[in-house]
Each structure stands twice: as C-alpha cells, then as structure tokens.
Write a protein that holds these residues in place. Structure first.
Motif, PDB file in Angstrom:
ATOM      1  N   ARG A 237       0.731  -1.272  -0.003  1.00 14.60           N
ATOM      2  CA  ARG A 237      -0.010   0.061  -0.062  1.00 14.60           C
ATOM      3  C   ARG A 237       0.893   1.180  -0.033  1.00 14.60           C
ATOM      4  NH1 ARG A 237      -5.017   0.429   4.125  1.00 14.60           N
ATOM      5  NH2 ARG A 237      -5.782  -1.201   2.675  1.00 14.60           N
ATOM      6  N   ARG A 238       1.804   1.422   1.026  1.00  8.50           N
ATOM      7  CA  ARG A 238       2.765   2.452   0.872  1.00  8.50           C
ATOM      8  C   ARG A 238       3.732   2.543  -0.503  1.00  8.50           C
ATOM      9  NH1 ARG A 238       7.581   3.491   5.362  1.00  8.50           N
ATOM     10  NH2 ARG A 238       8.551   5.366   4.217  1.00  8.50           N
ATOM     11  N   PHE A 239       3.899   1.436  -0.921  1.00  7.42           N
ATOM     12  CA  PHE A 239       4.710   1.464  -1.995  1.00  7.42           C
ATOM     13  C   PHE A 239       4.008   2.028  -3.132  1.00  7.42           C
ATOM     14  CE2 PHE A 239       5.926  -0.754  -6.096  1.00  7.42           C
ATOM     15  CZ  PHE A 239       7.243  -0.216  -6.204  1.00  7.42           C
ATOM     16  N   ARG A 240       2.733   1.705  -3.384  1.00  2.00           N
ATOM     17  CA  ARG A 240       1.646   2.162  -4.421  1.00  2.00           C
ATOM     18  C   ARG A 240       1.552   3.841  -4.469  1.00  2.00           C
ATOM     19  NH1 ARG A 240      -2.864  -2.463  -5.136  1.00  2.00           N
ATOM     20  NH2 ARG A 240      -1.661  -3.781  -6.778  1.00  2.00           N
ATOM     21  N   VAL A 241       1.480   4.054  -3.192  1.00  2.00           N
ATOM     22  CA  VAL A 241       1.036   5.447  -2.930  1.00  2.00           C
ATOM     23  C   VAL A 241       2.698   6.438  -3.467  1.00  2.00           C
ATOM     24  CG1 VAL A 241       0.973   7.312  -1.059  1.00  2.00           C
ATOM     25  CG2 VAL A 241      -0.517   5.125  -1.015  1.00  2.00           C
ATOM     26  N   GLU A 242       3.478   5.817  -3.021  1.00  2.00           N
ATOM     27  CA  GLU A 242       4.877   6.537  -3.367  1.00  2.00           C
ATOM     28  C   GLU A 242       5.034   6.452  -4.931  1.00  2.00           C
ATOM     29  OE1 GLU A 242       8.016   5.916  -0.012  1.00  2.00           O
ATOM     30  OE2 GLU A 242       7.529   3.924  -0.537  1.00  2.00           O
ATOM     31  N   LEU A 243       4.564   5.520  -5.612  1.00  4.80           N
ATOM     32  CA  LEU A 243       4.570   5.443  -7.186  1.00  4.80           C
ATOM     33  C   LEU A 243       3.614   6.497  -7.772  1.00  4.80           C
ATOM     34  CD1 LEU A 243       4.976   1.793  -8.252  1.00  4.80           C
ATOM     35  CD2 LEU A 243       6.748   3.308  -8.143  1.00  4.80           C
ATOM     36  N   ILE A 244       2.445   6.647  -6.882  1.00  9.31           N
ATOM     37  CA  ILE A 244       1.593   7.332  -7.491  1.00  9.31           C
ATOM     38  C   ILE A 244       1.949   8.936  -7.362  1.00  9.31           C
ATOM     39  CG2 ILE A 244      -0.763   8.384  -7.171  1.00  9.31           C
ATOM     40  CD1 ILE A 244      -1.541   5.661  -6.514  1.00  9.31           C
TER      41      ILE A 244
END
Length: 338
Positions: A237-244
């Motif tokens: 979840r955190r990784f996806r937010v960072e990518l976005i």
C-alpha cells in the motif's frame, strides 16, 4: 556477468555521448546559427557578440537544460506508471494525467491573469499536481472496477480528450492577450523557460528522481509480483502511494512548464530496456533519465530548426518519432505472445 556489465557500461556511454553531442548541437543551431567556437567562447566568458551572448545565456541554455530535465522526468514518470500497472503502454499522456494537469494549470493562469496577478513557478506546479492527482484518482477508481488494461487505457484517453477540450475552450475564448498566448504552451513547448524556472525544475525533478532511485529495490521486487514483494518486506500500500505521488509530481512539473508532451513516457522506457537488455529499476531509472533527456533534446532541435523561424509543437515532433516506436513495441509484444 561480465558481459552484462559491459553492456550496461556501453549503454550508459552511448547515452552520455548522445546527450553531450545534442547539448552542443542545440546551442549552435537555431534561427541565429553559431559555430561551436563562438558558443564555447561565450560560455567561458571570452567575449563575443552581445546579441549572440544574450541568445545563448538567456534563451538557449535555460531552454536546453529545461528540456533535458523535463524529458528525463517524463520518461521516469512513464516507467513508474508502467511498473505500477504492469503494462508497457501506461504513461502520463495515455492515462490522461498530463491533460488533467494541463487543465488545472490553464484555469489557474486564466483566473490569476484576469485579475492582474502573475503566477509563479510553485503555483503552477501546485495546480498541475492537483490536476494530475485528480486524473490519476479517476484512473485508479476505474481500475478497481475494470481489470482489463485495454479498457483502462481507453478511459484514460477519454479523460485526456475531455480535459484537452475544456482547456481549448478556455484558451480560445479568452480575451486577454497573455491568456491567448497560452495556446503555444497548451500544445507543448520548451520555449519561455527561464533561469528562475530552471531552479524550481531542477529542485523538484532532482528530489523526485532521487526518491524514485531509492525505491529501485522494492520496485524490482514488485516487478516479480505482489506476493513476492510482500514476502521480502515491501509494504504494498505504501509503495503504491509512493509510485503514484512520484509519477504525478514528475508529470505535473513537466506539464506546468512545457505543457503536455506525448509518447516520451511510453517510448523512452521501452528503448532504454531494449538498449540495456534488462528491466532492473536500479539501471533503468538513470537510463530513462538520460534517454528522456536525449529524446527531448533531439525533438526540440527538430521543432526549432526544421522550419525556422517558425517553431513546431514539441508534442507533434515527439509523436512523429515516438509513435513508430510504440507501434513496433506492440507488434513485437504480440508476436512474442503468439
């Protein structure tokens, strides 16, 4: 292993040589042509014509450096989105993110100019980021309902068309001369980038690229699947937010200063992966930055010089060279699937 290392070294060397050559070529070429010796003497402060000196320092150099930084940013943004959606045709332009950023920047500039207020670089990036996040939010919402990437891409393209249409209406019916001049920006152009803009661009892009590079290890794990990434300790979840956030910041910075630019985010990551023979983020991220800088410098050179003093839209040129690459990529992908 040695063979792979040699290939990576050759790939980076080729990109650096192309980048250096295009930097010099861009400084020399234009409606006011100069020789390499003239440019070098101006850069090293050894005299030269005052007009030529102003053209190099006030117009060409900030534009060239801006094109290199923004080209690298757009390429990395495309790579991050391709990693996020696990699809090679994902990019800020295709998914409508650039168009959303363009719409909010145009509306912000129109609102401020009609009240006699000049917008600064931070306002432009902030409004572009809001538009990029709104478009990205819509794409993510659709992706929860629709799993097929082809349908998701179509939705993104439709969002892009809607945002571009609203922007065109706003710019077309504007009365203020400064607002009418937004038309050049709305179709994509590196012209008008100043040294003050360049400082903001360098700071924003530099921090975002450094952040993306720090994510290269979890990104490599994510490429092998969510289950594997979780097993090695990646917070999905955190990784996806960072990518976005990263992809939105990078595409917003590009749109704020140069308008929407097509095909760079799709074509360059594909070219870099092919050149290096790997998809490892720790290598592809710096390769994408150099490749995006080379691609945009070349396209800007074509846009400025082919019909000089008339200048073409940078998006028209990037589409001219980027679209065949994307077509080849899709044909090759389809043939491998068969």
């Amino acid at each position: 292993m040695k063979r792979e290392t040699r290939r990576y070294g050759i790939a980076f060397a080729v990109l650096l040589v192309l980048l250096g050559g295009l930097l010099i070529w861009n400084l020399n070429a234009g409606s006011f042509p100069m020789t390499a010796s003239q440019v070098l003497s101006i850069l090293f402060g050894q005299g030269g014509d005052e007009t030529a000196s102003r053209i190099v320092w006030d117009i060409r150099l900030p534009r060239i450096l801006g094109a290199a930084l923004l080209g690298g940013a757009l390429s990395i943004s495309g790579f991050l989105l391709q990693t996020f959606f696990a699809n090679p045709i994902a990019s800020p332009f295709v998914l409508g993110i650039s168009s959303g950023a363009k719409l909010t920047v145009a509306l912000t500039m129109i609102f401020l100019l009609q009240r006699g207020i000049l917008s600064n670089s931070f306002v432009l990036i902030g409004s572009a980021f809001m538009g990029a996040m709104l478009s990205m939010g819509f794409v993510l919402l659709v992706s929860q309902k629709i799993r097929r990437m082809s349908v998701l891409v179509i939705c993104g393209i439709m969002v892009g068309y809607i945002c571009s249409a609203v922007t065109d209406f706003a710019v077309t019916f504007a009365e203020d001369a400064n607002i009418v001049n937004l038309h050049n920006w709305s179709v994509g152009s590196f012209s008008g980038i100043t040294w003050s803009n360049l400082g903001v661009i360098a700071g924003t892009v530099g921090l975002a690229v450094l952040w993306a590079f720090c994510l290269s290890k979890p990104m490599g794990a994510y490429q092998l699947g969510e289950s594997y990434a979780q097993s090695v300790g990646v917070s999905i979840r955190r990784f996806r937010v960072e990518l976005i956030l990263l992809s939105s910041v990078l595409s917003a910075c590009v749109t704020a200063f140069a308008g929407p630019i097509s095909f760079v985010g799709i074509a360059v990551p594909h070219l870099v992966r092919t050149l290096m023979g790997t998809s490892k983020p720790i290598l592809v991220i710096p390769g994408c930055f150099l490749g995006g800088a080379v691609f945009c410098l070349f396209c800007d050179l074509v846009a400025r010089t082919v019909f000089a003093p008339v200048e073409m839209s940078i998006s028209s040129v990037t589409a001219l060279f980027g679209a065949p690459i994307v077509i080849y990529m899709m044909v090759r992908r389809q043939s491998k699937a068969m």
